[in-house]
Write a protein that holds these residues in place. Structure first.
Motif, short mmCIF file in Angstrom:
data_model
loop_
_atom_site.label_atom_id
_atom_site.label_comp_id
_atom_site.label_asym_id
_atom_site.label_seq_id
_atom_site.Cartn_x
_atom_site.Cartn_y
_atom_site.Cartn_z
N ARG A 176 5.82 -20.04 -7.61
CA ARG A 176 4.82 -20.39 -6.60
C ARG A 176 5.47 -20.94 -5.34
N GLY A 177 6.54 -21.71 -5.53
CA GLY A 177 7.29 -22.22 -4.38
C GLY A 177 7.93 -21.10 -3.58
N ARG A 178 8.46 -20.12 -4.28
CA ARG A 178 9.06 -18.97 -3.60
C ARG A 178 7.99 -18.19 -2.83
N GLU A 179 6.82 -18.04 -3.42
CA GLU A 179 5.71 -17.37 -2.73
C GLU A 179 5.39 -18.09 -1.42
N ALA A 180 5.30 -19.41 -1.47
CA ALA A 180 5.00 -20.19 -0.28
C ALA A 180 6.11 -20.04 0.77
N GLN A 181 7.35 -20.02 0.31
CA GLN A 181 8.48 -19.87 1.23
C GLN A 181 8.45 -18.51 1.93
N VAL A 182 8.32 -17.44 1.16
CA VAL A 182 8.35 -16.09 1.72
C VAL A 182 7.14 -15.83 2.61
N LYS A 199 5.94 -17.62 4.79
CA LYS A 199 6.21 -18.12 6.14
C LYS A 199 7.15 -17.22 6.92
N TRP A 200 7.76 -16.27 6.25
CA TRP A 200 8.74 -15.39 6.89
C TRP A 200 8.07 -14.34 7.78
N SER A 201 8.84 -13.79 8.70
CA SER A 201 8.38 -12.66 9.51
C SER A 201 8.26 -11.42 8.62
N ARG A 202 7.49 -10.47 9.09
CA ARG A 202 7.36 -9.22 8.32
C ARG A 202 8.71 -8.52 8.21
N CYS A 228 0.86 -1.18 0.00
CA CYS A 228 0.00 0.00 0.00
C CYS A 228 0.90 1.23 0.00
N GLU A 229 0.33 2.39 -0.17
CA GLU A 229 1.10 3.64 -0.27
C GLU A 229 1.99 3.88 0.94
N SER A 230 1.52 3.55 2.13
CA SER A 230 2.31 3.78 3.36
C SER A 230 3.24 2.60 3.69
N ASN A 231 3.21 1.56 2.89
CA ASN A 231 4.04 0.36 3.05
C ASN A 231 3.72 -0.44 4.31
N THR A 232 2.57 -0.22 4.91
CA THR A 232 2.21 -0.94 6.12
C THR A 232 1.56 -2.29 5.84
N THR A 233 1.01 -2.45 4.64
CA THR A 233 0.38 -3.71 4.25
C THR A 233 1.01 -4.19 2.96
N ILE A 234 1.33 -5.49 2.91
CA ILE A 234 1.88 -6.06 1.68
C ILE A 234 1.07 -7.28 1.24
N TYR A 235 1.18 -7.58 -0.03
CA TYR A 235 0.53 -8.74 -0.63
C TYR A 235 1.59 -9.48 -1.43
N LYS A 236 1.65 -10.80 -1.27
CA LYS A 236 2.59 -11.63 -2.01
C LYS A 236 1.83 -12.49 -3.01
#
Length: 95
Positions: free
Chosen positions: A62-68, A70-73, A10-18
């Motif tokens: 798709r595998g990379r999406e699944a991997q990331v 699981k990561w912390s923000r 989002c514009e403020s970088n507080t929310t992300i979508y993978k």
């Protein structure tokens, strides 16, 4: 088929979508212009393409999406900042 793993913010970088896709320009456009009503990106206004990786095979993206996912923000933020320190919208560089 080739593919991309990508992150929108989002514009403020507080929310992300993978996500992952075989057409990064089309998919980022869909996010940017809210073409999927009721979607996460539509609801949370994640319209900036801040990170992406290219893969020869969509399965790897798709595998990379699944991997990331699981990561912390903090770790996701570090990944984005390494490629894109200012969290600029990379969509405009692609088109």
């Amino acid at each position: 088929m080739a593919g991309y793993f990508y992150i929108m913010a989002c514009e403020s970088n507080t929310t992300i979508y993978k996500g992952s896709t075989d057409d990064i320009i089309r998919r980022a456009y869909e996010h940017k212009y809210h073409l999927i009503p009721g979607s996460f990106s539509d609801t949370y206004n994640t319209t900036k393409l801040v990170y992406y990786e290219y893969y020869e095979d969509i399965t790897d993206a798709r595998g990379r999406e699944a991997q990331v996912s699981k990561w912390s923000r903090a770790k996701k933020n570090k990944l984005i900042s390494k490629m894109n320190p200012g969290w600029e919208d990379l969509y405009w560089d692609l088109i």
